[in-house]
Scaffold this active site. Structure first.
Site, short mmCIF file in Angstrom:
data_model
loop_
_atom_site.label_atom_id
_atom_site.label_comp_id
_atom_site.label_asym_id
_atom_site.label_seq_id
_atom_site.Cartn_x
_atom_site.Cartn_y
_atom_site.Cartn_z
N LYS A 17 -4.89 -8.02 9.61
CA LYS A 17 -4.21 -7.49 10.80
C LYS A 17 -5.02 -6.35 11.44
O LYS A 17 -5.20 -6.30 12.65
CB LYS A 17 -2.81 -6.96 10.45
CG LYS A 17 -1.87 -7.99 9.85
CD LYS A 17 -0.48 -7.45 9.66
CE LYS A 17 -0.37 -6.31 8.66
NZ LYS A 17 -0.67 -6.69 7.26
N ARG A 92 8.48 -3.88 9.58
CA ARG A 92 8.23 -4.40 8.23
C ARG A 92 9.52 -4.79 7.52
O ARG A 92 9.48 -5.19 6.37
CB ARG A 92 7.52 -3.33 7.42
CG ARG A 92 6.20 -3.82 6.82
CD ARG A 92 5.52 -2.63 6.29
NE ARG A 92 4.42 -2.84 5.42
CZ ARG A 92 3.17 -2.58 5.76
NH1 ARG A 92 2.87 -2.19 6.98
NH2 ARG A 92 2.21 -2.70 4.87
N ARG A 131 -11.91 -4.50 -0.50
CA ARG A 131 -11.72 -3.83 0.79
C ARG A 131 -11.98 -2.33 0.71
O ARG A 131 -11.46 -1.64 -0.16
CB ARG A 131 -10.29 -4.07 1.28
CG ARG A 131 -10.02 -3.33 2.59
CD ARG A 131 -8.78 -3.82 3.25
NE ARG A 131 -7.57 -3.25 2.68
CZ ARG A 131 -6.36 -3.45 3.19
NH1 ARG A 131 -6.20 -4.22 4.26
NH2 ARG A 131 -5.31 -2.90 2.61
N ARG A 164 -8.73 2.39 -0.83
CA ARG A 164 -7.37 2.95 -0.77
C ARG A 164 -6.73 2.95 -2.15
O ARG A 164 -6.91 2.01 -2.92
CB ARG A 164 -6.52 2.11 0.19
CG ARG A 164 -6.80 2.37 1.63
CD ARG A 164 -6.19 1.35 2.56
NE ARG A 164 -4.82 0.98 2.24
CZ ARG A 164 -4.06 0.20 3.03
NH1 ARG A 164 -4.55 -0.26 4.17
NH2 ARG A 164 -2.83 -0.12 2.69
N ARG A 175 2.91 -4.66 -3.37
CA ARG A 175 2.93 -4.79 -1.91
C ARG A 175 3.16 -6.23 -1.48
O ARG A 175 3.86 -6.49 -0.51
CB ARG A 175 1.61 -4.26 -1.32
CG ARG A 175 1.54 -2.74 -1.35
CD ARG A 175 0.12 -2.24 -1.20
NE ARG A 175 -0.44 -2.54 0.10
CZ ARG A 175 -1.75 -2.67 0.33
NH1 ARG A 175 -2.62 -2.53 -0.65
NH2 ARG A 175 -2.17 -2.91 1.53
P1 AMP Z 1 -0.65 -0.78 5.58
O1 AMP Z 1 -1.82 0.03 5.94
O2 AMP Z 1 0.01 -1.44 6.77
O3 AMP Z 1 -0.92 -1.76 4.46
O4 AMP Z 1 0.44 0.23 5.01
C1 AMP Z 1 0.20 1.02 3.87
C2 AMP Z 1 1.51 1.55 3.32
O5 AMP Z 1 2.14 2.39 4.29
C3 AMP Z 1 2.56 0.48 3.01
O6 AMP Z 1 2.36 -0.11 1.74
C4 AMP Z 1 3.84 1.31 3.07
O7 AMP Z 1 3.97 2.13 1.92
C5 AMP Z 1 3.54 2.25 4.24
N1 AMP Z 1 3.99 1.63 5.51
C6 AMP Z 1 3.20 1.22 6.54
N2 AMP Z 1 3.96 0.72 7.53
C7 AMP Z 1 5.24 0.82 7.14
C8 AMP Z 1 6.48 0.46 7.72
N3 AMP Z 1 6.56 -0.13 8.92
N4 AMP Z 1 7.61 0.72 7.01
C9 AMP Z 1 7.56 1.30 5.82
N5 AMP Z 1 6.42 1.66 5.20
C10 AMP Z 1 5.26 1.42 5.84
#
Ligand code: AMP
Length: 218
Positions: A17, A92, A131, A164, A175
């Site tokens: 994404k 989400r 990654r 990360r 996740r």
């Molecule tokens: P991402 O970079 O999109 O994989 O997000 C990393 C982490 O941020 C996720 O595993 C969640 O802990 C938190 N996070 C990101 N977006 C959201 C969201 N829309 N709602 C809740 N937690 C989020």
């Protein structure tokens, strides 16, 4: 003036994404809003929000809606109608999708398209394991076999690459589980509204980009 595109990029962690959002941002000149990047930015700055988000992020869980929704909606609503946006990582869960819809309806707006990038679980695990992310601009990078993150710099801004905390095996497992249980139901929400396009994401970055553009009619 013409209205900008309002797009949601949807898919599991590791679907690409962020990579696709950056390509679309550059070619379509729309604002890229990544909820994960926003949290990581706060984390890096050591803000109260960042510290609060960290305890959930590191475990691979969703940050609670009462912390997430207002801050992301604020950002979305600050984008001009002419510019448009790509959402990456939000909504989400169905509650976030409903709140987003309410906020946009308040401005007589809607989401134009939700592009769902589908990737098999073994491929997700493979990608997340290799990654690395730029500490400065957050651009994701896939490290090839034998490549060393310490000797490689961000190809966009020259920043330092790091892995990360939540790309470790335990957090990744969690996740993907959270995605299947809490996030997947959002697909039904958008399918009902007739804006969902499913595309296969196992292909190369360029092929997926082409399919995303086709789904957008661009
Ligand atoms: P991402 O970079 O999109 O994989 O997000 C990393 C982490 O941020 C996720 O595993 C969640 O802990 C938190 N996070 C990101 N977006 C959201 C969201 N829309 N709602 C809740 N937690 C989020």
């Amino acid at each position: 003036m013409a209205q900008g595109l309002r797009l949601v990029l949807f898919g599991p962690p590791g679907a690409g994404k962020g990579t696709q959002a950056q390509l679309l941002r550059d070619s379509l000149k729309v604002t890229h809003i990544s909820s994960g990047d926003l949290f990581r930015h706060h984390l890096g700055q050591g803000t109260e929000l960042g510290l609060r988000a960290k305890e959930y992020m590191n475990k691979g869980e969703l940050v609670p809606d009462e912390v997430t929704i207002d801050i992301i909606l604020d950002k979305i609503l600050s984008v001009s109608d002419e510019e448009g946006f790509i959402l990456d990582g939000f909504p989400r869960n169905p509650h976030q999708a409903e709140e987003l819809e309410k906020a946009l309806n308040g401005k007589s707006r809607n989401i134009d398209k939700v592009v769902h990038i589908e990737v098999s679980e073994p491929e997700l695990l493979r990608r997340l394991g290799g990654r690395y992310v730029c500490r400065a601009c957050q651009a994701p990078h896939a490290l090839g076999e034998g490549e060393d993150a310490a000797s490689k710099k961000c190809d966009q801004c020259g920043g330092e690459l790091y892995q990360r905390d939540d790309d470790g095996p335990e957090a990744v497992k969690k996740r993907i589980e959270v995605y299947n249980q809490e996030t997947m139901p959002v697909l039904g929400f958008y399918r009902e509204r007739g804006v969902l396009a499913d595309i296969p994401g196992d292909n190369t970055v360029g092929q997926v980009n082409k399919q995303v553009m086709e789904a957008l009619g661009a």
